[in-house]
Design a protein around this motif. Sequence first.
Motif: not given
Length: 168
Positions: A107-112, A130-132
């Motif tokens: 999820a962190s990688a997808l957010a970045v 927002p995505i973080g």
Amino acid sequence: MSQALPILSVLLAVLIAALPWGLPADATFILPLIVVMIVFCWRVIPGANLPPVVAMLLGLLLDVTSGGPLGFWALMALVAGTVGHLARGLSSRWDWSPLWLVWTGLASALAVFGWLLASLYYFRWVDWWPIGFGALVSAVLFPIIWRGLLKLYGDAYPREDFNRRGVA
């Protein structure tokens, strides 16, 4: 029949994410990331069958219903489904913490990645918060979604798909 339950549950999640919830601007990515998390979970569960093409098409439907860039959530769902399939060996009905760690990292990688992709799409640095925040909330909700999907899968297919080590 083993494909129907995962497909229908992700489709229901896409339709729920498309509803006008009136969420604040900081929470716009929570529901789509939960849909991506559901794709990840279904790809992890041994015996459940959610083909990557279907995950991508459901992500494309999420793109269309959310009004975002076409292919954004489709790519996220495809990546999450692929990582979920690779993490299948970590799955266990009794110990979900390794999967929680994998999902939190993903999820962190997808957010970045999503933030960079959105910034490239709009040709300016978009707000990362927002995505973080959506990734953070999805990481917090992972155990609830995981247990819910296992319960749903177990009720529909009562055979035991996990042994103590988590291998089908």
